[in-house]
Design a protein around this motif. Structure first.
Motif, PDB file in Angstrom:
ATOM      1  N   LEU A  52       0.825  -1.217   0.000  1.00 54.47           N
ATOM      2  CA  LEU A  52       0.000   0.000   0.000  1.00 54.47           C
ATOM      3  C   LEU A  52       0.855   1.262   0.000  1.00 54.47           C
ATOM      4  CD1 LEU A  52      -2.973  -0.884   2.402  1.00 54.47           C
ATOM      5  CD2 LEU A  52      -2.954  -0.863  -0.105  1.00 54.47           C
TER       6      LEU A  52
ATOM      7  N   TYR B 237      -7.662  -3.871  -3.584  1.00 52.24           N
ATOM      8  CA  TYR B 237      -7.785  -2.405  -3.502  1.00 52.24           C
ATOM      9  C   TYR B 237      -7.348  -1.749  -4.813  1.00 52.24           C
ATOM     10  CZ  TYR B 237      -5.976   2.286  -2.857  1.00 52.24           C
ATOM     11  OH  TYR B 237      -5.683   3.616  -3.039  1.00 52.24           O
TER      12      TYR B 237
ATOM     13  N   LEU C 169     -10.035   1.655   0.380  1.00 51.70           N
ATOM     14  CA  LEU C 169      -8.733   1.695   1.034  1.00 51.70           C
ATOM     15  C   LEU C 169      -8.842   1.458   2.530  1.00 51.70           C
ATOM     16  CD1 LEU C 169      -5.711   2.145   0.949  1.00 51.70           C
ATOM     17  CD2 LEU C 169      -6.121   4.618   0.971  1.00 51.70           C
TER      18      LEU C 169
END
Length: 514
Positions: A167, A293, A300
């Motif tokens: 991420l 995602y 998120l």
């Protein structure tokens, strides 16, 4: 041909990626696996937990045989079974005369100590390999922790995100401009919030045989053995993972702290038992969640909140456990001494929130993290229950519980027994929190808006009594000034009434009237 190595696989190490397997010589080595009573009974394990592990072990051994390994598998009913891991390792050493014995480091301190003693008893070298399923080694965690007075998970988690590139934007900044979206994940349950349909795996002959074994050998065991829905192979566990990613992760974030009567799962993953037993790997789970995602299928806040539990929290508590054991087990910073009430085992209490969480535990060997922290854990904290007794209960009743993960969560997070090493504040709450985050109070004989009297919610007086009796410790905590300001505004008469009510609740708790 002589035996090369005796390679030992423990019940929570059902991975084919560990060096104990990847370095094995199929022509000379023997793989030892054993179902032993000492491991099945050192605490009062949930019968579903025992059945899950025995079935998963047998399926794993079967897969190794098909792959060409030589397996020594000792069942619980084997008449020659010495009923301890140490005894079975010694027996196999006597029978096969290996050149060495090889095992992956165990996940619990008690086994590490027993293995160190076993090293002296064995006539051949005893080699303990690191458990490489984890994403942060002992040395790496200790390097991070060195010189810190506070061990806050958030900073550890950020470092893990950077290390594994999870991420992150191209410039290394966190996706969405923030590391943590927890503030977006605390919505109370909306009306009609229910669990999506869950997978239930067909019980083959191996699992049916195990269920019969557990039924016979543990007739007075804790919990309900059936229905039994667990995945017991890696293939099944991967199906469980994909089912969660595609059908639940999108809705996981918003209501991950919510609790609904009769809905034990909601959108939680149920994957922890499989990760902790070795059937799934933490990085593959995080990468699948991240991919969902990036493909636009999961918001998120949900992906980040889920990944934080695995890449952050799971690795963090394991690091703390090994850094501070064995003394960590004896922590009781708040000097809590009350005996664990029987309703923790029976589920029989008038408090509906407790009854729901305890009933889910009895039925499924599972309850989600907010039930554990803010219902059963919160009650244990504010009622002053003995930390070791609470720890042994949590270790026994959940299918995903092993001491390395359960002990820091119990003593540190839920009970503040480590004096704040893990948590920045005690996770104590009154009935108002439970009313806000669940619908449990709707059908409870106790009223969360009442603090004294026959209908008073026990969480209210116990909460304020906890706040009062630990004032010296918590008054200066930067997260608690509002709490003590509220307490001071109540006045002496109300304060004394609340503390007297709390004492009555403790008596009722021990007398089985709560």
């Amino acid at each position: 041909m002589s035996t090369g190595a005796l390679r030992v696989i423990l019940a929570d190490q059902l991975s084919t990626r560990l060096a104990v397997i990847t370095k094995a010589d199929k022509t000379r080595d023997v793989i030892l696996m054993a179902e032993v009573m000492s491991e099945a009974s050192y605490v009062r394990h949930h019968v579903k937990k025992i059945a899950f592990l025995f079935s998963a072990m047998r399926h794993y051994a079967q897969a190794l045989r098909v792959a060409g390994f030589t397996i020594r598998y000792v069942t619980l009913d084997d008449e020659d079974n010495r009923q301890s891991l140490e005894g079975e390792i010694l027996r196999a050493t006597e029978d096969f005369a290996p050149e060495r014995v090889v095992v992956t480091e165990p996940g619990e301190w008690r086994l590490r100590e027993s293995f160190e003693a076993l090293r002296l008893a064995l006539p051949v070298p005893f080699i303990i390999l690191p458990d490489t399923r984890f994403l942060c080694s002992h040395a790496e965690f200790n390097k991070w922790a060195e010189g810190r007075r506070e061990f806050r998970m958030e900073y550890f988690y950020r470092e893990m995100r950077r290390r594994y590139g999870i991420l992150l934007e191209a410039d290394g900044s966190p996706c969405g401009g923030r590391w943590n979206f927890d503030a977006d994940n605390r919505k109370p349950p909306q009306k009609g919030l229910t669990s999506p349909k869950r997978l239930s795996f067909r019980k083959d002959a191996i699992t049916l045989e195990v269920l019969d074994l557990v039924r016979r050998r543990f007739p007075d065991g804790y919990g309900r053995l059936e229905p039994f829905h667990f995945a017991v192979t890696r293939r099944q566990a991967l199906r469980e993972l994909d089912h969660f990613i595609f059908h639940m992760l999108a809705r996981f974030g918003d209501h991950q702290d919510a609790m609904v009567e009769g809905e034990p799962y909601l959108n939680h993953s149920l994957l922890s038992a499989y990760i902790n037993a070795g059937l799934l790997y933490p990085l593959e789970i995080c990468q699948k969640a991240e991919a969902a995602y990036r493909q636009g299928r999961v918001p998120l806040n949900g992906a980040e909140g889920f990944i934080r539990q695995i890449l952050g929290w799971r690795e963090y508590v394991r690091g703390l456990y090994w850094r501070f054991m064995p003394s960590y087990l004896d922590n009781n910073a708040l000097e809590a001494r009350e005996a664990l009430p029987w309703f923790y085992w029976s589920g029989e209490t008038r408090m509906n929130c407790m009854r729901q969480a305890l009933s889910d535990t009895l039925e499924h060997a599972y309850s989600h993290h907010i039930q554990r922290l803010m219902i059963t854990g919160n009650f244990a904290l504010i009622a002053g229950l003995d930390p070791k007794a609470v720890h042994e209960w949590y270790l026994a009743v959940y299918a995903d519980a092993y001491e390395w993960v359960e002990l820091p969560n119990t003593l540190g997070m839920a009970l503040y027994a480590d004096g704040g090493l893990l948590a920045s504040k005690p996770y104590a709450a009154s009935g108002n929190y439970i009313r806000r985050m669940s619908n449990y109070c709707d059908t409870c004989p106790y009223d969360p808006s009442v603090s004294t009297g026959e209908k008073a919610c026990p969480f209210n007086a116990l909460y304020w009594d906890f706040i009062a009796r630990h004032r010296d410790r918590f008054e200066q905590n930067r997260r608690m000034p509002f709490v003590y300001a509220t307490w001071d505004r109540m006045g002496d008469d109300k304060q004394q009434a609340l503390r007297a009510e709390a004492r009555r609740h403790v008596v009722a708790m021990h007398e089985g009237r709560l």
